[in-house]
Structures are given as C-alpha cells and as structure tokens.
Design an enzyme around this catalytic site. Structure first.
Site, PDB file in Angstrom:
ATOM      1  N   GLY A  30       0.684  -1.398   0.013  1.00 14.76           N
ATOM      2  CA  GLY A  30       0.025   0.113  -0.086  1.00 14.76           C
ATOM      3  C   GLY A  30       0.832   1.261   0.081  1.00 14.76           C
ATOM      4  CG  LEU A  32      -0.899   1.511  -3.934  1.00 12.86           C
ATOM      5  CD1 LEU A  32      -1.659   1.274  -5.158  1.00 12.86           C
ATOM      6  CD2 LEU A  32       0.258   0.677  -3.625  1.00 12.86           C
ATOM      7  CG  HIS A  33       5.409   4.730  -4.992  1.00 13.03           C
ATOM      8  ND1 HIS A  33       5.862   4.241  -6.220  1.00 13.03           N
ATOM      9  CD2 HIS A  33       5.826   4.164  -3.957  1.00 13.03           C
ATOM     10  CE1 HIS A  33       6.555   3.090  -5.623  1.00 13.03           C
ATOM     11  NE2 HIS A  33       6.699   2.975  -4.291  1.00 13.03           N
ATOM     12  CG  HIS A  36       3.402   0.627  -5.465  1.00 14.17           C
ATOM     13  ND1 HIS A  36       3.647   1.423  -4.676  1.00 14.17           N
ATOM     14  CD2 HIS A  36       3.992  -0.520  -4.785  1.00 14.17           C
ATOM     15  CE1 HIS A  36       4.272   1.238  -3.589  1.00 14.17           C
ATOM     16  NE2 HIS A  36       4.364  -0.091  -3.686  1.00 14.17           N
ATOM     17  CD  GLN A 148      16.205  -5.130 -10.630  1.00 14.22           C
ATOM     18  OE1 GLN A 148      15.452  -6.247 -11.283  1.00 14.22           O
ATOM     19  NE2 GLN A 148      17.375  -5.430  -9.888  1.00 14.22           N
ATOM     20  CG  ASP A 150      11.793  -3.712  -2.997  1.00 13.91           C
ATOM     21  OD1 ASP A 150      12.412  -2.897  -2.019  1.00 13.91           O
ATOM     22  OD2 ASP A 150      10.597  -3.344  -3.264  1.00 13.91           O
ATOM     23  CD  GLN A 153      10.180  -8.015  -2.232  1.00 15.35           C
ATOM     24  OE1 GLN A 153       9.610  -7.507  -0.804  1.00 15.35           O
ATOM     25  NE2 GLN A 153       9.626  -7.280  -3.270  1.00 15.35           N
ATOM     26  CB  SER A 186       5.893   3.229   0.782  1.00 16.73           C
ATOM     27  OG  SER A 186       5.037   2.660  -0.531  1.00 16.73           O
TER      28      SER A 186
END
Length: 293
Positions: A30, A32-33, A36, A148, A150, A153, A186
C-alpha cells in the site's frame, strides 16, 4: 472493482474464474506511488483478470523496525487502483493471514537470504517469502509483478518459485525514479525536506559505481565499491549500511567485474533507511531505472 477482505472470500472468488485464461497479481504493502502503478499498468495489458493486494506484512518487520508507523492510505490506494482498471483488491487482516495457530514459514537459506539486506534485517526474507507464497496459493495467478528496486526480494522470490515449482511467471519491471534520481518508495514519505534533498545521494553513488565499473583501470569490484562509498561519505548526514557488487541471482559477492552484476546500496538518513540498485544484464546493458519527468 471488488475489495476483498478475507482469505475465504478471496478463495471463493478465484474458484469462480473457471474460464479465465490469465490472472495477474501485483502484491503491495500500500501507500501506492508511480512505481506501483507502473506494475499495475503493465499487468493490465497482459492479463484477463488483474488483482492487487494491499497488506502490510508484519512478519517481514523486525522488532525495532517501522511496522506501526509504516505509511497507510487505503482510500487513496483503492481510488488509484480502480482508475487503473484493477478488477479486485485483496486487503486481508494480519489475523486472517496469520491465525493464532499459524506455524509454517518459508525459510530461504544461504547468502541469498542472509547477505546484504538479510544481514541488516534478520528474518526479513522469511516473512517476505512466506507472505508471497500465501498470496500465490490463495490467488493462483499466472503472472506476478515486482519492481527491480527491491532486487534481493526479487532474487529470493525467483529462487522460491523455481525451488517449489510454483506455476507462476514473474515479471520484474524497472525502478521508477523521481526527476532527481531518487527511487520511488513508500518510505520516502518519512523524509523531512532536508533529508529529502540529500536522498539522491544513493543514485549519485550508483552512477559513480557504474562509471567505475566501465573503467579498465578499476581495481575490480573493490574499486566500484570505493567509488560508491566516496560519494556517500561526502554527505555527512548519510550513514552508509553497505555498498556492494553482487551476482543478481545468487547474491554472492562478485570476484571479477562481469555481467550479470548488481550494484546495491543501503543507507540511513536520520531514522529512514533507503535502498537502491543498478543491474548490469547478461547482454551488457544496464537497467538503472526509468526517470520520471
């Protein structure tokens, strides 16, 4: 647009899609920007049904991290997702995702999970892998979309999908940046104006590392690291956590400068921790992220 708040309701909805050929999922926490939304917009073009999830996952936060203050604005998030044509948004509660008797976690191992971010945030990737696997099991998407930015992750989830033979294709899209190079995140909302003015030091450090990477006289990966460190050390308010050159798939430190390669960096400005990376692809081209104008 449907807003689904329980696991059972989400399972029931997914079970009803008997004739659907392609379901896309954009997992988020959440707030969001544009980063996202770039994932959502790409996913919308590639799938018959598009879902997003909004879940601030408690298991990927350490005891002294920012779980309670992580930025949230669900009404605004839902409005943006509806404008992008999302069909349904999964917004579960922590108690539904992790009932009191919850006892099964995905435990990534090796340097992929313990180096870099894993060293700074123990158990973080256990939480990431567990919640992503749960989302995949509940929603059963054919395609899942990640950024990319992250990078570690991405590497952990890619390895999990391969190791567990999960029937989902991962789509990894470029980092989206502000006009001054700062990667959209975020957590940028935490930055007071003075810290926000300093924050593009990550991008400048990565640019210096990229330039050092391309110089024949560079002293291998150590020379690239020194180039990144020098830029950060010139900003007295920035506290460097790490600047490294790693394999983007295994996350092993590179011993020689060759593609593929990942330049990664993490630092703190006050109480705000920021990460970023540049990726050198196998074909020798760089993915540094799209500049938003």
């Amino acid at each position: 647009m449907h807003v689904i708040t329980t696991v059972q309701e989400m399972l029931d909805m997914c079970a009803s899609w008997t004739d659907v050929q392609s379901v896309g999922l954009v997992p988020t926490m959440g707030y969001l920007h544009k980063g996202h939304l770039s994932l959502v917009q790409q996913a919308r073009t590639e799938n018959e049904i598009l879902l997003a999830s909004i879940f601030v996952n408690p298991t990927q936060f350490g005891p002294r991290e920012d779980l309670t203050r992580y930025p949230r604005d669900l009404p605004h998030d839902l409005s943006m997702l509806e404008e992008c044509g999302v069909d349904a948004v999964f917004v579960p509660t922590a108690s539904d995702m992790y009932p009191p008797d919850f006892a099964t976690y995905v435990e990534p191992t090796g340097v992929l999970a313990t180096g870099a971010e894993g060293a700074s945030r123990p158990a973080h990737f256990r939480g990431v892998a567990t919640v992503v696997l749960k989302l995949f099991q509940i929603i059963q998407p054919q395609h899942a979309y990640f950024g990319q930015k992250d990078a570690q992750q991405v590497a952990v989830i890619t390895r999990m999908v391969a190791d567990l033979n999960l029937p989902v294709t991962l789509r990894i899209l470029p980092t989206i940046r502000e006009t001054d190079g700062l990667a959209m995140s975020s957590r940028n909302a935490y930055l007071a104006p003075p810290a926000r003015a300093i924050a593009p030091v990550l991008y400048r450090a990565l640019l210096a590392g990229q330039q050092a990477f391309g110089r024949a006289s560079t002293d291998g990966p150590a020379g690239v690291v020194r180039a990144m460190q020098k830029v950060v050390n010139n900003e007295p308010e920035a506290r460097l956590d790490y600047a490294e050159v790693r394999d983007p798939y295994t996350f092993l430190p590179l011993e020689t400068l060759q593609a593929p390669a990942l330049l990664i960096i993490a630092l703190s400005l006050g109480s705000t921790r920021l990460i970023d990376n540049f990726l050198l692809r196998v074909d020798g081209t760089w993915s540094t992220g799209c500049m938003q104008i």
